[in-house]
Write a protein that holds these residues in place. Sequence first.
Motif, PDB file in Angstrom:
ATOM      1  N   PRO A   8      58.735  -9.248  45.357  1.00 51.17           N
ATOM      2  CA  PRO A   8      59.689  -8.769  46.375  1.00 51.17           C
ATOM      3  C   PRO A   8      58.938  -8.070  47.500  1.00 51.17           C
ATOM      4  O   PRO A   8      57.752  -7.744  47.353  1.00 51.17           O
ATOM      5  CB  PRO A   8      60.576  -7.794  45.598  1.00 51.17           C
ATOM      6  CG  PRO A   8      59.752  -7.362  44.434  1.00 51.17           C
ATOM      7  CD  PRO A   8      58.816  -8.492  44.121  1.00 51.17           C
ATOM      8  N   PRO A   9      59.622  -7.823  48.629  1.00 48.06           N
ATOM      9  CA  PRO A   9      58.973  -7.082  49.720  1.00 48.06           C
ATOM     10  C   PRO A   9      58.742  -5.637  49.288  1.00 48.06           C
ATOM     11  O   PRO A   9      59.180  -5.229  48.209  1.00 48.06           O
ATOM     12  CB  PRO A   9      59.988  -7.183  50.859  1.00 48.06           C
ATOM     13  CG  PRO A   9      61.287  -7.410  50.205  1.00 48.06           C
ATOM     14  CD  PRO A   9      60.996  -8.173  48.942  1.00 48.06           C
ATOM     15  N   PRO A  10      58.064  -4.851  50.106  1.00 48.35           N
ATOM     16  CA  PRO A  10      57.813  -3.453  49.733  1.00 48.35           C
ATOM     17  C   PRO A  10      59.103  -2.754  49.305  1.00 48.35           C
ATOM     18  O   PRO A  10      60.135  -2.877  49.973  1.00 48.35           O
ATOM     19  CB  PRO A  10      57.256  -2.836  51.022  1.00 48.35           C
ATOM     20  CG  PRO A  10      56.664  -3.995  51.757  1.00 48.35           C
ATOM     21  CD  PRO A  10      57.536  -5.174  51.419  1.00 48.35           C
ATOM     22  N   PRO A  11      59.066  -2.045  48.180  1.00 48.12           N
ATOM     23  CA  PRO A  11      60.290  -1.453  47.628  1.00 48.12           C
ATOM     24  C   PRO A  11      60.912  -0.363  48.491  1.00 48.12           C
ATOM     25  O   PRO A  11      62.103  -0.098  48.387  1.00 48.12           O
ATOM     26  CB  PRO A  11      59.847  -0.885  46.274  1.00 48.12           C
ATOM     27  CG  PRO A  11      58.373  -0.734  46.385  1.00 48.12           C
ATOM     28  CD  PRO A  11      57.903  -1.771  47.356  1.00 48.12           C
ATOM     29  N   ASP A  12      60.128   0.247  49.365  1.00 54.74           N
ATOM     30  CA  ASP A  12      60.665   1.319  50.202  1.00 54.74           C
ATOM     31  C   ASP A  12      61.224   0.808  51.526  1.00 54.74           C
ATOM     32  O   ASP A  12      61.569   1.593  52.402  1.00 54.74           O
ATOM     33  CB  ASP A  12      59.603   2.384  50.450  1.00 54.74           C
ATOM     34  CG  ASP A  12      58.365   1.840  51.147  1.00 54.74           C
ATOM     35  OD1 ASP A  12      58.137   0.608  51.112  1.00 54.74           O
ATOM     36  OD2 ASP A  12      57.614   2.646  51.732  1.00 54.74           O
TER      37      ASP A  12
END
Length: 154
Positions: A8-12
């Motif tokens: 997934p993309p960066p979690p933040d």
Amino acid sequence: MTQLRTSPPPPDAELLHLWVLDTSAELRSLRAALQAALAEHSDARSGPLDDIPDRMVLVATELATNAIRHGRPPTEVRLLHTGELFVLDVADHDLTTIPELADTRPIDAGGRGLLLAQSFAVEVGWYATEQTKHIWATFGDQARTDARPQPTTR
């Protein structure tokens, strides 16, 4: 063909905008809206975005075109932001295919959108949920990106 990294993309990453497209005729509006959204968020940052908007619009157009042409509608384009990166996330509803880099095709055979994304983005990846397949790309200041610690070899 080579597969993309799966994650997934960066979690933040925080959602800034979402566009839903059904046809390629909507790509022109997407490009203008993405440019406007990036300009709006550039004003909130401490410095200019340089060529980030141009690179992002080109990659968004390529990925959205692929999703519209080869995926199942609707195509969803998300603009996200982390502390230092913009994230472009393009989703379609075709879970039967895995994104692959067309690195062995002749140049005029098409299928170069993912290679283009890799050329213009900091990172590119993909993931799937129960309903959608997502391809994402991160964009940021090259100076900031290039300043990240690199692995050392001995």
